[in-house]
Design an enzyme around this catalytic site. Structure first.
Site, PDB file in Angstrom:
ATOM      1  N   GLY A 130       6.317   8.808   6.746  1.00 49.52           N
ATOM      2  CA  GLY A 130       6.058   8.733   5.313  1.00 49.52           C
ATOM      3  C   GLY A 130       5.846  10.058   4.603  1.00 49.52           C
ATOM      4  N   ASP A 181      -5.071   4.952   3.813  1.00 44.82           N
ATOM      5  CA  ASP A 181      -5.326   3.538   3.541  1.00 44.82           C
ATOM      6  C   ASP A 181      -6.678   3.201   4.164  1.00 44.82           C
ATOM      7  OD1 ASP A 181      -5.020   0.774   3.178  1.00 44.82           O
ATOM      8  OD2 ASP A 181      -2.869   0.872   3.451  1.00 44.82           O
ATOM      9  N   LYS A 195      -6.608   5.194  -1.037  1.00 43.54           N
ATOM     10  CA  LYS A 195      -7.096   3.897  -1.525  1.00 43.54           C
ATOM     11  C   LYS A 195      -8.565   3.770  -1.150  1.00 43.54           C
ATOM     12  CE  LYS A 195      -2.936   1.039  -0.978  1.00 43.54           C
ATOM     13  NZ  LYS A 195      -2.369  -0.016  -0.115  1.00 43.54           N
ATOM     14  N   PHE A 204      -0.174  -2.954  -2.888  1.00 44.42           N
ATOM     15  CA  PHE A 204       0.962  -2.616  -2.026  1.00 44.42           C
ATOM     16  C   PHE A 204       1.886  -1.659  -2.767  1.00 44.42           C
ATOM     17  CE2 PHE A 204       3.264  -4.656   1.730  1.00 44.42           C
ATOM     18  CZ  PHE A 204       3.973  -3.488   1.973  1.00 44.42           C
ATOM     19  N   VAL A 205       1.800  -0.389  -2.440  1.00 45.06           N
ATOM     20  CA  VAL A 205       2.614   0.598  -3.139  1.00 45.06           C
ATOM     21  C   VAL A 205       3.756   1.093  -2.260  1.00 45.06           C
ATOM     22  CG1 VAL A 205       0.855   1.370  -4.763  1.00 45.06           C
ATOM     23  CG2 VAL A 205       0.975   2.436  -2.520  1.00 45.06           C
ATOM     24  N   ASP A 207       6.944   2.879   2.572  1.00 47.26           N
ATOM     25  CA  ASP A 207       7.961   1.846   2.769  1.00 47.26           C
ATOM     26  C   ASP A 207       7.385   0.440   2.770  1.00 47.26           C
ATOM     27  OD1 ASP A 207       6.658   2.186   5.398  1.00 47.26           O
ATOM     28  OD2 ASP A 207       8.210   0.819   6.113  1.00 47.26           O
ATOM     29  N   ARG A 227      11.508   3.928   0.827  1.00 48.33           N
ATOM     30  CA  ARG A 227      11.023   5.281   1.079  1.00 48.33           C
ATOM     31  C   ARG A 227      11.714   6.293   0.170  1.00 48.33           C
ATOM     32  NH1 ARG A 227       7.880   5.552   5.881  1.00 48.33           N
ATOM     33  NH2 ARG A 227       8.597   4.217   7.558  1.00 48.33           N
TER      34      ARG A 227
HETATM   35  C1  PRP Z   1       1.154   5.301   6.876  1.00 42.03           C
HETATM   36  C2  PRP Z   1       0.807   6.642   6.235  1.00 42.03           C
HETATM   37  C3  PRP Z   1      -0.412   7.082   6.979  1.00 42.03           C
HETATM   38  C4  PRP Z   1      -1.030   5.796   7.423  1.00 42.03           C
HETATM   39  C5  PRP Z   1      -2.219   5.510   6.583  1.00 42.03           C
HETATM   40  O1  PRP Z   1       1.956   5.510   7.988  1.00 42.03           O
HETATM   41  O2  PRP Z   1       1.852   7.570   6.371  1.00 42.03           O
HETATM   42  O3  PRP Z   1      -0.101   7.897   8.077  1.00 42.03           O
HETATM   43  O4  PRP Z   1      -0.098   4.749   7.244  1.00 42.03           O
HETATM   44  O5  PRP Z   1      -2.830   4.303   6.959  1.00 42.03           O
HETATM   45  P1  PRP Z   1      -4.295   4.248   7.516  1.00 42.03           P
HETATM   46  O6  PRP Z   1      -5.150   5.129   6.649  1.00 42.03           O
HETATM   47  O7  PRP Z   1      -4.662   2.790   7.385  1.00 42.03           O
HETATM   48  O8  PRP Z   1      -4.308   4.697   8.932  1.00 42.03           O
HETATM   49  P2  PRP Z   1       2.637   4.308   8.798  1.00 42.03           P
HETATM   50  O9  PRP Z   1       1.814   3.999  10.019  1.00 42.03           O
HETATM   51  O10 PRP Z   1       2.927   3.162   7.874  1.00 42.03           O
HETATM   52  O11 PRP Z   1       3.951   4.964   9.330  1.00 42.03           O
HETATM   53  P3  PRP Z   1       5.123   5.680   8.467  1.00 42.03           P
HETATM   54  O12 PRP Z   1       4.574   6.998   7.987  1.00 42.03           O
HETATM   55  O13 PRP Z   1       6.223   5.823   9.457  1.00 42.03           O
HETATM   56  O14 PRP Z   1       5.463   4.760   7.313  1.00 42.03           O
END
Ligand code: PRP
Length: 183
Positions: free
Chosen positions: A48, A107, A135, A156-157, A163, A169
């Protein structure tokens, strides 16, 4: 792609591409001030953070080294386990280095909590966090990012690296996904 390319999938646009670039510019100025005279390694969390890394790095008026990590939750696949494994580790030895982890969203905070502690065990000079979005209402772990673009509601953003099922993305802006897309 733009909002028009995902017609009907978003209930609103939270931040346009220009607003994001402006905010990253401000954050880059703050970071430059704080690390003046120091060498700096920024670490992007795949996948991400790709967009934030690309735009933040180019907003700097100084040299900055870039490296990447990929992590994933174990077992159930949900993040609630709090257990994370490394899918791709750094190529860089960070001992004695100033490290800034760059991500697009905090998150629950589990990912960055774990990552900060993992990187800290490698004897760096410092480890800090820069996130475009946070968040506060979803946060479970006490993660304290030094640089935050914006606090957002627990919705949900998608877009700008974020994504839903690997889609959106490459949307230029960040928007709230309409419930009919994921329910
Ligand atoms: C997303 C984002 C953070 C994480 C945050 O990555 O990039 O790394 O979630 O969430 P958290 O605070 O609840 O741990 P994701 O695991 O969705 O993988 P991606 O980057 O490949 O989308």
């Amino acid at each position: 792609m733009d909002e028009a390319d995902v017609d009907g999938d978003l209930v609103n646009i939270l931040f346009t591409e220009q607003q994001i670039l402006d905010r990253l510019g401000e954050m880059a100025r703050d970071i430059e001030k704080d690390y003046e005279g120091e060498d700096l390694l920024i670490v992007g969390v795949l996948r991400g953070a790709v967009m934030v890394m690309a735009d933040l790095a180019r907003a700097f008026n100084r040299h900055v080294e870039m490296d990447w990590m990929a992590v994933s939750s174990y077992g159930s696949g949900t993040k609630s386990s709090g257990v994370v494994r490394i899918l791709k580790d750094l190529d860089t030895d960070i001992s004695g280095r100033h490290v800034l982890i760059v991500d697009e969203i905090i998150d629950t905070g589990l990912t960055l909590m774990w990552l900060t502690s993992n990187l800290n065990s490698r004897h760096p000079a410092s480890v800090e966090i820069c996130t475009l979005l946070r968040k506060p209402d979803a946060q479970k772990m006490n993660v304290d990012p030094k640089y935050v673009g914006w606090d957002i509601p627990n919705e949900f953003v998608v877009g700008y690296g974020l994504d839903y099922n690997e889609k959106y993305r490459n949307l230029r802006s960040v928007g709230t996904l309409a419930p009919h897309v994921y329910s």
